[in-house]
Design a protein around this motif. Structure first.
Motif, PDB file in Angstrom:
ATOM      1  N   ALA A   1     -13.424 -38.183 -30.892  1.00 53.93           N
ATOM      2  CA  ALA A   1     -12.244 -37.710 -30.992  1.00 53.93           C
ATOM      3  C   ALA A   1     -11.373 -39.124 -29.362  1.00 53.93           C
ATOM      4  O   ALA A   1     -11.764 -39.121 -28.617  1.00 53.93           O
ATOM      5  N   LYS A   2     -10.934 -39.961 -30.365  1.00 56.25           N
ATOM      6  CA  LYS A   2     -10.722 -41.074 -29.697  1.00 56.25           C
ATOM      7  C   LYS A   2      -9.117 -40.593 -28.812  1.00 56.25           C
ATOM      8  O   LYS A   2      -8.301 -40.871 -27.887  1.00 56.25           O
ATOM      9  N   LYS A   3      -8.337 -40.315 -29.632  1.00 55.18           N
ATOM     10  CA  LYS A   3      -6.960 -39.782 -29.233  1.00 55.18           C
ATOM     11  C   LYS A   3      -6.407 -38.277 -29.505  1.00 55.18           C
ATOM     12  O   LYS A   3      -5.419 -38.158 -29.002  1.00 55.18           O
ATOM     13  N   LEU A   4      -6.946 -37.549 -30.180  1.00 52.77           N
ATOM     14  CA  LEU A   4      -6.688 -36.122 -30.577  1.00 52.77           C
ATOM     15  C   LEU A   4      -8.000 -35.300 -31.056  1.00 52.77           C
ATOM     16  O   LEU A   4      -8.372 -35.968 -31.956  1.00 52.77           O
ATOM     17  N   CYS A   5      -8.197 -34.437 -30.073  1.00 49.01           N
ATOM     18  CA  CYS A   5      -9.185 -33.323 -30.964  1.00 49.01           C
ATOM     19  C   CYS A   5      -8.634 -32.282 -31.480  1.00 49.01           C
ATOM     20  O   CYS A   5      -7.671 -31.238 -30.278  1.00 49.01           O
ATOM     21  N   VAL A   6      -7.966 -31.560 -32.089  1.00 49.47           N
ATOM     22  CA  VAL A   6      -8.084 -30.149 -32.085  1.00 49.47           C
ATOM     23  C   VAL A   6      -9.032 -29.450 -33.094  1.00 49.47           C
ATOM     24  O   VAL A   6      -9.665 -29.634 -34.258  1.00 49.47           O
ATOM     25  N   ILE A   7      -9.229 -27.888 -32.488  1.00 50.79           N
ATOM     26  CA  ILE A   7      -9.962 -27.191 -32.760  1.00 50.79           C
ATOM     27  C   ILE A   7      -9.758 -25.739 -33.251  1.00 50.79           C
ATOM     28  O   ILE A   7      -8.227 -25.461 -32.315  1.00 50.79           O
ATOM     29  N   VAL A   8      -9.634 -25.793 -34.397  1.00 56.60           N
ATOM     30  CA  VAL A   8      -9.544 -24.636 -35.432  1.00 56.60           C
ATOM     31  C   VAL A   8      -9.962 -23.359 -35.223  1.00 56.60           C
ATOM     32  O   VAL A   8     -10.926 -23.331 -35.813  1.00 56.60           O
TER      33      VAL A   8
END
Length: 728
Positions: A685-692
């Motif tokens: 991820a460069k600008k956003l990482c979302v872990i669900v």
């Protein structure tokens, strides 16, 4: 008597058969009642079998006139099921599953006779008018050579695509190969595995404990282990798998088959402390060559710069308006003071900035530097960061598809004074073998990569083994570059590596680059992912939902939040374009995001490359994919080289960067909850990482620092050769 003739009839009696050569003499009955003498090379035949034979008449001084066969086809009792599958396969233009069923209902087992000898009767079927009838006649005639093979193979659940590949590989000898040794197709044709060939072999009457079957299965197991990253397999594991999975196979059957493979140099055995390593020959030789070439390269003298490197380094700092850390300075100095160097570090530690500085100093020295990376995307990023052309390693080594080899080798080496390879963790044994052959003795080799990422998709774990051997100079970067310190992605990547819990943004912060969304139920996690990809992330970045900049990365393929289901559902929700091509139980449409799943050197696209479907030619059953501005055409038989890529596995994400990454992380992914796997996904991820997912799964992934061990001996052999040479 010199012209090729085609005859059809049945075997009346086998006069002579040689099991070693297949040479057969038989009496052959023709439809008019005549009996002729037939000779040729055949698999075992039985009286009563119907054949089409092609060959020439000849006069034998002893036996008189006989028909010498060059190739043959069984006349197969075509079942209604096989005919229907063929008609609805897409090869017969204008006939789909519905119309195929109507034709079969009308004519039953007379369908082939009607199509061949009286096609005008098709007008009796509702939906077939003059135009469609012409198309069906044309298509039926076009596929005369292959249709019997396809109908036969579809009886064994072999797709039209694979049947076409078999015919293209073997032509008129297709049936001969499939009847004598169907396992040959495993080695000759990509897309046909042992299980497919085995299904055909057993239905054609091969014994379950046949030596050919066991030998093919051993090679299949070796190839599967190679696909899992192993350079060799353990003999005890191979034996256990053969006995367990094949059935009716005893230890002595396995031992005899393995002995045959060893004697004929089809495998290589190497004694270990408590087992035996079994290699496919290439991987054994490649491992030896890589070890020897690394040792040789590190021992060859090289030029030292005639200027003060420290002063040149200070000049670069001034030009770039930065101040290097001590580790970065050391890495730059060692690039000029060592023949071979490894630079390793996590995200934000300035690896790319070091490469730029080294390139600048080499250029001021008047020396040529080559830049390369394993993938096109990694090479493109390297070019953008340094302002200098970077190529894929395959292009650097000048791969020629027609010859299936690299032009650059020990006889035609690379030209330059230094070669810098970025993302080296992705380089496998096979590529390293070819690379080192092309590196001349005077060339510096600088390998840059992150040792904590997943190893290469292909066999080996080169970066880790080279570092662990301590026989090549290594500089490790630990300090995060100042402009990256505010990034939670970078901070958390380093914390994951240290086995520490994650840092989360303060409650209510809307512009952080990392978020963890807790969801204990996989259905709710699925809904959250759909919302993130379809609405929340596109709105934040002002982009369309159908964007290549958003990537879902899942640890598993199966389940509601596995790669396969996520691809199906994301395609359904994000791509409203209806025009597409059916590929078995999946469909590919215009604007779909797709991934190449094998190296195709002719097309210059490689395993893991992602593109967008730009156009579809339904009439000729082909599609066109845009890979960063290059349009690549795929024919029907090449469709299995691509797959949907709205969601991909962590391994397939290696070497790529995405503006936004969404990753499900649930306890059902337990087998894949490993630190290096989670770390690799996070750093894409460069600008956003979302872990669900769940906190428990997160905890397991961070704490599990026991990656799956690969069978390779590169480290041990590097230590051995250096110690032996140093002591001699």
């Amino acid at each position: 008597m010199g012209e090729l003739e085609l005859l059809e009839g049945s075997i009346e009696r086998i006069v002579f058969y040689s099991p070693e050569s297949g040479y057969t003499v038989c009496k052959f009955s023709l439809p008019d009642g005549d009996t002729i003498n037939v000779v040729g090379s055949f698999p075992p035949l039985s009286a009563g079998e119907l054949l089409k034979i092609k060959g020439k008449w000849e006069i034998n001084p002893k036996f008189g006139k006989q028909f010498k066969v060059q190739n043959f086809l069984p006349v197969l009792p075509s079942s209604v099921k096989g005919i229907e599958k063929f008609l609805s396969s897409g090869l017969i233009w204008g006939v789909g599953p519905v119309l195929a069923k109507s034709i079969i209902q009308k004519f039953g087992d007379r369908t082939i006779d009607i199509l061949t000898n009286n096609p005008n009767k098709l007008k009796e079927v509702e939906g077939i008018g003059p135009v469609k009838l012409r198309e069906i006649k044309r298509s039926w005639a076009e596929h005369e050579d292959i249709r019997e093979l396809i109908i036969f193979l579809q009886e064994h659940n072999i797709s039209t695509t694979l049947a076409t590949k078999i015919y293209r590989q073997y032509g008129d000898k297709s049936f001969h190969v499939l009847k004598t040794n169907p396992y040959q197709a495993c080695h000759d044709i990509w897309g046909i595995g042992f299980k497919t060939a085995d299904q055909i072999a057993l239905k054609l009457g091969l014994e379950p404990n046949s030596p050919e079957r066991i030998k093919a299965f051993i090679r299949y197991l070796l190839e599967k282990d190679n696909e899992q990253g192993h350079i060799f397999s353990l003999e005890n594991d191979l034996k256990s798998n053969c006995i367990t999975e094949l059935g009716d196979v005893q230890e002595e059957d396995f031992d005899q088959a393995l002995l045959f493979l060893k004697k004929h140099h089809m495998v290589v055995a190497e004694e270990l402390d408590s087992d035996v390593a079994i290699y496919l020959p290439f991987f054994h030789d490649a491992q030896q060559e890589v070890v020897q070439n690394i040792h040789k390269l590190s021992r060859v003298p090289f030029l030292i710069p005639p200027f003060d490197v420290a002063k040149a380094l200070a000049d670069v700092e001034g030009n770039l308006d930065i101040q290097f850390s001590e580790a970065q300075r050391l890495a730059i100095r060692e690039s000029f003071e060592k023949k071979m160097l490894v630079i390793t570090g996590g995200p934000g530690t300035g690896k790319t900035t070091i490469i730029k500085a080294v390139v600048d100093i080499f250029q001021k020295w008047g020396r040529e530097v080559l830049l390369a990376a394993p993938t096109g995307r990694a090479a493109k990023r390297l070019s953008e960061a340094t302002g200098k052309l970077a190529k894929t390693l395959h292009r650097t080594l000048e791969f020629t598809p027609r010859q299936g080899s690299f032009r650059r080798n020990e006889n035609y080496t690379l030209v330059g004074d230094a070669l810098i390879i970025d993302e080296f963790s992705m380089v496998d044994l096979q590529l390293m073998y070819h690379l080192l052959k092309a590196v001349p003795g005077w060339m510096r080799l600088i390998l840059v990569g992150d040792k904590d990422q997943l190893p290469s998709v292909g066999p080996g774990c080169l970066l880790r083994d080279i570092i662990a051997s301590q026989k090549v100079e290594v500089v490790t970067l630990n300090e995060i570059f100042r402009q990256e310190k505010d990034s939670l992605i970078v901070q958390n990547a380093h914390r994951v590596n240290q086995g520490l819990s994650l840092v989360h943004p303060p409650r209510g912060v809307k512009d952080a680059d990392f978020y963890f969304i807790p969801q204990n139920d996989d259905k709710k996690a699925f809904s959250t992912i759909m919302k993130l990809c379809g609405y929340s992330i596109p709105q934040r970045f002002g982009i369309k939902a159908l964007s290549p900049y958003i990537q879902v990365i899942s640890p598993m393929y199966r389940g509601i939040i596995g790669v396969d289901n996520l691809n199906t559902e994301l395609q359904k929700r994000l791509n409203k374009y209806q025009e597409g091509l059916k590929l078995g139980n999946r469909e590919i449409r215009i604007h779909d995001k797709v991934m190449q799943v094998r190296n195709n050197y002719e097309k210059d696209v490689f395993n893991g490359d992602i593109g967008i479907v730009a156009d579809i030619d339904r009439r000729n059953y082909r599609l066109f994919v845009d890979y960063d501005g290059r349009i690549i055409k795929y024919e029907r038989e090449e469709m299995n080289e691509i797959t949907l890529a709205y969601a991909i596995s962590v391994h397939k994400s290696q070497g790529s960067e995405y503006q936004a990454v969404v990753m499900p992380l649930m306890t059902q992914h337990f087998i894949m909850l490993q630190r290096n796997l989670f770390y690799t996904a996070l750093t894409r991820a460069k600008k956003l990482c979302v872990i669900v997912g769940t906190y428990k799964a997160l905890h397991i992934a961070i704490k599990n620092d026991k990656p799956i061990k690969r069978n390779c001996l590169l480290k041990e052999k590097l230590i051995e050769i250096h110690d032996r040479m140093d002591n001699s």
